[in-house]
Design an enzyme around this catalytic site. Structure first.
Site, PDB file in Angstrom:
ATOM      1  N   GLN A 178       0.803  -1.225   0.000  1.00 63.18           N
ATOM      2  CA  GLN A 178       0.000   0.000   0.000  1.00 63.18           C
ATOM      3  C   GLN A 178       0.835   1.274   0.000  1.00 63.18           C
ATOM      4  O   GLN A 178       0.285   2.377  -0.111  1.00 63.18           O
ATOM      5  CB  GLN A 178      -0.929   0.004   1.218  1.00 63.18           C
ATOM      6  CG  GLN A 178      -1.980  -1.086   1.220  1.00 63.18           C
ATOM      7  CD  GLN A 178      -3.020  -0.907   0.133  1.00 63.18           C
ATOM      8  OE1 GLN A 178      -3.248   0.193  -0.371  1.00 63.18           O
ATOM      9  NE2 GLN A 178      -3.676  -1.997  -0.248  1.00 63.18           N
TER      10      GLN A 178
ATOM     11  N   ALA B 171       2.224  -3.983  -8.669  1.00 68.79           N
ATOM     12  CA  ALA B 171       2.060  -2.800  -9.516  1.00 68.79           C
ATOM     13  C   ALA B 171       0.656  -2.226  -9.516  1.00 68.79           C
ATOM     14  O   ALA B 171       0.473  -1.014  -9.656  1.00 68.79           O
ATOM     15  CB  ALA B 171       2.471  -3.144 -10.960  1.00 68.79           C
TER      16      ALA B 171
ATOM     17  N   CYS C  35      -9.351  -9.394  -1.041  1.00 68.21           N
ATOM     18  CA  CYS C  35      -9.070 -10.827  -1.045  1.00 68.21           C
ATOM     19  C   CYS C  35     -10.039 -11.606  -0.161  1.00 68.21           C
ATOM     20  O   CYS C  35     -10.058 -12.831  -0.204  1.00 68.21           O
ATOM     21  CB  CYS C  35      -7.636 -11.081  -0.579  1.00 68.21           C
ATOM     22  SG  CYS C  35      -6.406 -10.349  -1.678  1.00 68.21           S
TER      23      CYS C  35
END
Length: 388
Positions: A183, A204, A329
């Site tokens: 982050q 990325a 997630c």
């Protein structure tokens, strides 16, 4: 992206920067060779790979050969944790330390090592503000400790950890230190020597680059057992044909993120302060989760009493506002956030919290629109299901 959409989920993924796409296009539309081939097309791919490695090394203030390109953040984290653990096990180093608020890529990698490889793990607690106490780390280190992994900034609350101090404690005791810095780009400094870390993971798509590509910074001399076996790519640390277009995009995105970091963070800080102050002033029984001072400027995790996060997110989505309950997630999970529970929130408080994460496209007018809409939506939900 729909121009009328208000996208406040940048911590999950960011849109691809047009400048990054432009850098990638020659390797997406033209002849993209294999960097391991000796002919001219392969040599061109190798040159692009070497250039990208040098660009990322400049941002991280390390040597190009200390960069290992991966398929993303989770792979980078798994390579760091499992790779160091496997490499040091023969020396009797079978203990690992992390924190209770880590991303599941860290926690599940640790679970694997415990269940299948016989390692032991200590998870450090955090205080109500979401920060690890360095005293707790010092007390947890054992002679058999191989690695400590503590994230740079939390993906759900944005809370920043005292990484430099934690890494120094580890090095005083001869223990390696890894940080999940996924982050951080564009919002925090990434100088690995100033941070004092041995390993650092990035991906990325969190800083306006392509999805499916990441990197691991591996300090020279750090022992590492490869987790993907095959060819000799990445100095035999990560086998597999390199994703040249993705890696070029990562390097371009990281360079832009670092060059624009001062202005970007100042703008995000002003916007998120406006959001936080506006919510706390306009919505009764609301609160900010996590330390306000030690926080990424782009993340505001806000709690609302007597609501369910999923219902509020659906109402926001109907109004064209994208936010989340935390880590992408774990989307679809009905369980409260493990991060917020570790900070001492009750299950009801955790289930009433929403993460708003801002980015380059976020405007003051979008924040004002959210502040105009949000109080009515919260009141609507509270009217249907009032507190007991």
């Amino acid at each position: 992206m729909n121009d009328r959409l208000i996208y406040l989920d940048h911590a999950a993924t960011t849109p691809l920067d047009p400048r990054v796409l432009e850098a990638m296009m020659p390797f997406l539309t033209g002849m993209s060779g294999n960097a391991s081939s000796i002919h001219q097309v392969g040599r061109a791919a190798l040159q692009a790979l070497d250039d990208a490695r040098e660009q990322t090394a400049l941002v991280l203030n390390c040597q190009p050969k200390e960069i290992v390109f991966t398929g993303g953040g989770s792979e980078s984290i798994n390579l760091a944790i499992k790779g160091v653990a496997m490499a040091l096990r023969a020396q009797g180093k079978t203990h690992l330390i992390s924190s209770a608020i880590e991303h599941h890529a860290v926690l599940h990698a640790l679970d694997y090592l415990v269940e299948y490889e016989g390692f032991s793990v200590t998870l450090l607690p955090v205080d109500r503000s979401g920060r690890v106490n360095p005293v707790d780390l010092a007390a947890a280190i054992r002679p058999e400790t191989a690695l400590v992994s503590v994230m740079y900034a939390n993906n759900e609350t944005g809370v920043i950890q005292p990484i430099t101090e934690l890494a120094a404690i580890c090095h005083e005791r001869g223990v390696l230190f890894h940080t999940d810095a996924v982050q951080a780009p564009g919002q925090l400094p990434l100088d690995v020597h100033a941070l004092g870390v041995d390993l650092l993971s990035l991906t990325a798509h969190k800083f306006y680059g392509p999805q499916g590509v990441g990197l691991l910074y591996l300090r020279r001399g750090t022992p590492l057992a490869p987790q993907i076996n095959g060819g000799a790519q990445e100095r035999r640390r990560r086998a597999g044909t390199e994703n040249i277009a993705g890696i070029v995009g990562l390097a371009k995105a990281l360079t832009i993120a670092e060059s624009e970091r001062p202005s970007h963070t100042a703008r995000l800080r002003a916007l998120s302060d406006c959001l936080i102050d506006g919510v706390l002033a306009r919505i009764p029984h609301s609160w900010l989760n996590g330390d306000r001072a030690h926080r990424l400027p782009g993340i505001a995790n806000l709690g609302f009493a007597c609501i369910e996060t999923e219902s509020l997110l659906l109402l926001l989505d109907q109004r064209g506002i994208c936010a989340s309950s935390g880590s992408a997630c774990t989307s679809g999970s009905l369980e409260p956030s493990h991060v917020l529970l570790a900070m001492g929130l009750s299950p009801d408080e955790a289930n009433g919290s929403i993460r708003f994460s801002l980015g380059r496209q976020t405007t003051e007018s979008q924040i004002e629109t959210l502040l105009d809409i949000l109080p009515d939506l919260v009141a609507q939900l509270r009217a249907v299901a009032p507190c007991a």
